[in-house]
Scaffold this motif. Structure first.
Motif, PDB file in Angstrom:
ATOM      1  N   VAL A   1      -8.754  -4.980  -1.586  1.00 13.40           N
ATOM      2  CA  VAL A   1      -7.575  -5.492  -0.755  1.00 13.40           C
ATOM      3  C   VAL A   1      -8.306  -6.487   0.063  1.00 13.40           C
ATOM      4  O   VAL A   1      -9.241  -6.354   1.157  1.00 13.40           O
ATOM      5  CB  VAL A   1      -7.176  -4.358   0.131  1.00 13.40           C
TER       6      VAL A   1
ATOM      7  N   VAL B   1       1.066  -1.129  -0.128  1.00  9.58           N
ATOM      8  CA  VAL B   1      -0.015   0.162   0.031  1.00  9.58           C
ATOM      9  C   VAL B   1       0.940   1.365   0.176  1.00  9.58           C
ATOM     10  O   VAL B   1       1.835   1.344   0.913  1.00  9.58           O
ATOM     11  CB  VAL B   1      -1.016  -0.033   1.110  1.00  9.58           C
TER      12      VAL B   1
ATOM     13  N   VAL C   1      -4.339  -8.429  -3.173  1.00  9.89           N
ATOM     14  CA  VAL C   1      -5.012  -7.698  -3.731  1.00  9.89           C
ATOM     15  C   VAL C   1      -5.767  -8.609  -4.727  1.00  9.89           C
ATOM     16  O   VAL C   1      -5.022  -9.641  -5.059  1.00  9.89           O
ATOM     17  CB  VAL C   1      -4.692  -6.536  -4.658  1.00  9.89           C
TER      18      VAL C   1
ATOM     19  N   ASN D   1     -10.349  -0.867  -0.281  1.00 13.70           N
ATOM     20  CA  ASN D   1      -9.571  -1.135   1.125  1.00 13.70           C
ATOM     21  C   ASN D   1     -10.467  -1.964   2.154  1.00 13.70           C
ATOM     22  O   ASN D   1     -10.799  -1.305   3.177  1.00 13.70           O
ATOM     23  CB  ASN D   1      -8.932  -0.039   1.733  1.00 13.70           C
TER      24      ASN D   1
ATOM     25  N   VAL E   1      -2.282   0.448  -4.215  1.00 16.65           N
ATOM     26  CA  VAL E   1      -1.344  -0.783  -4.035  1.00 16.65           C
ATOM     27  C   VAL E   1      -0.402  -0.971  -5.089  1.00 16.65           C
ATOM     28  O   VAL E   1      -0.652  -0.909  -6.349  1.00 16.65           O
ATOM     29  CB  VAL E   1      -2.087  -2.048  -3.827  1.00 16.65           C
TER      30      VAL E   1
ATOM     31  N   TYR F   1     -10.508   3.416  -0.571  1.00 15.24           N
ATOM     32  CA  TYR F   1      -9.619   2.829  -1.711  1.00 15.24           C
ATOM     33  C   TYR F   1      -8.018   3.035  -1.245  1.00 15.24           C
ATOM     34  O   TYR F   1      -7.732   4.065  -0.413  1.00 15.24           O
ATOM     35  CB  TYR F   1      -9.762   3.727  -2.962  1.00 15.24           C
ATOM     36  N   ALA F   2      -7.521   2.139  -1.601  1.00 11.40           N
ATOM     37  CA  ALA F   2      -5.976   1.880  -1.261  1.00 11.40           C
ATOM     38  C   ALA F   2      -5.250   1.917  -2.566  1.00 11.40           C
ATOM     39  O   ALA F   2      -5.715   1.313  -3.592  1.00 11.40           O
ATOM     40  CB  ALA F   2      -5.589   0.715  -0.483  1.00 11.40           C
TER      41      ALA F   2
ATOM     42  N   VAL G   1      -0.149  -6.326   1.170  1.00  9.56           N
ATOM     43  CA  VAL G   1      -1.432  -6.875   1.283  1.00  9.56           C
ATOM     44  C   VAL G   1      -1.551  -7.712   0.145  1.00  9.56           C
ATOM     45  O   VAL G   1      -1.028  -7.892  -0.828  1.00  9.56           O
ATOM     46  CB  VAL G   1      -2.671  -5.529   1.045  1.00  9.56           C
TER      47      VAL G   1
ATOM     48  N   ILE H   1      -3.520   5.836   0.519  1.00  8.32           N
ATOM     49  CA  ILE H   1      -4.798   5.592   0.922  1.00  8.32           C
ATOM     50  C   ILE H   1      -5.861   6.880   0.588  1.00  8.32           C
ATOM     51  O   ILE H   1      -5.325   8.114   0.614  1.00  8.32           O
ATOM     52  CB  ILE H   1      -5.115   5.691   2.404  1.00  8.32           C
TER      53      ILE H   1
ATOM     54  N   GLN I   1      -8.787  -2.649   5.711  1.00  2.67           N
ATOM     55  CA  GLN I   1      -8.288  -1.459   6.367  1.00  2.67           C
ATOM     56  C   GLN I   1      -6.945  -1.403   6.390  1.00  2.67           C
ATOM     57  O   GLN I   1      -6.520  -1.360   7.421  1.00  2.67           O
ATOM     58  CB  GLN I   1      -9.015  -1.410   7.612  1.00  2.67           C
ATOM     59  N   ALA I   2      -6.119  -1.573   5.267  1.00  5.53           N
ATOM     60  CA  ALA I   2      -4.732  -1.721   5.309  1.00  5.53           C
ATOM     61  C   ALA I   2      -4.329  -0.178   5.334  1.00  5.53           C
ATOM     62  O   ALA I   2      -4.861   0.624   5.134  1.00  5.53           O
ATOM     63  CB  ALA I   2      -4.259  -2.141   4.167  1.00  5.53           C
TER      64      ALA I   2
END
Length: 160
Positions: A145, A8, A67, A55, A18, A15-16, A65, A11, A58-59
């Protein structure tokens, strides 16, 4: 679910962003680097790819992570990306030749087909742009994620 690991890097609301490293298909066959895929990889290198994913896990920034994207979503997007330009190109060529090919004679007979092919290809790319915008809201075509990999988080250096 097709899964890939990544880090990641940002943020943005739900959304993240990655970053994943592109994997090669090489190494699994007898050619071992003598094929076109390995030549392309050597020329372009293995660059990181940035993916915008929902996300759900909640990374946080810097965490490794997993995906994932659904097989159905990937399949429908692949069909659209590969099939639409091909249909536009061939359909445009046939339409251009059918509509205007009979009016031109001699060496200009293929110009109508070429113009139709280019117009059909451009229209297909225009359609794909809209398809891509619409697919951002479809849950089956969004990357997610899935979970945070356990272990030490990766430190992200500024400017990378």
């Amino acid at each position: 679910m097709i899964e890939e690991s990544g880090t990641v890097v940002a943020i943005e609301g739900l959304y993240a962003h990655v970053e994943t490293e592109r994997r090669s298909a090489c190494g699994g066959c007898a050619a071992h680097g003598a094929c076109g895929t390995s030549l392309i990889e050597r020329y372009f290198g293995r660059r990181a790819i940035r993916v915008r994913a929902l996300n759900q896990a909640q990374a946080a920034v810097g965490e490794r992570v997993i995906v994932g994207i659904s097989e159905q979503g990937l399949l429908s997007a692949s069909f659209a990306v590969y099939l639409a330009p091909l249909v536009g190109l061939v359909g445009g060529a046939l339409a251009g030749d059918g509509l205007f090919g009979g009016f031109s004679a001699g060496r200009y007979a293929d110009v109508a087909a070429l113009a139709g092919a280019l117009l059909g290809f451009a229209l297909a790319l225009f359609w794909l742009r809209g398809y891509s915008a619409r697919s951002r809201s479809r849950p089956e075509q969004q990357a997610v994620v899935c979970r945070v990999e356990r272990g030490l988080p990766v430190r992200i250096l500024p400017g990378s």
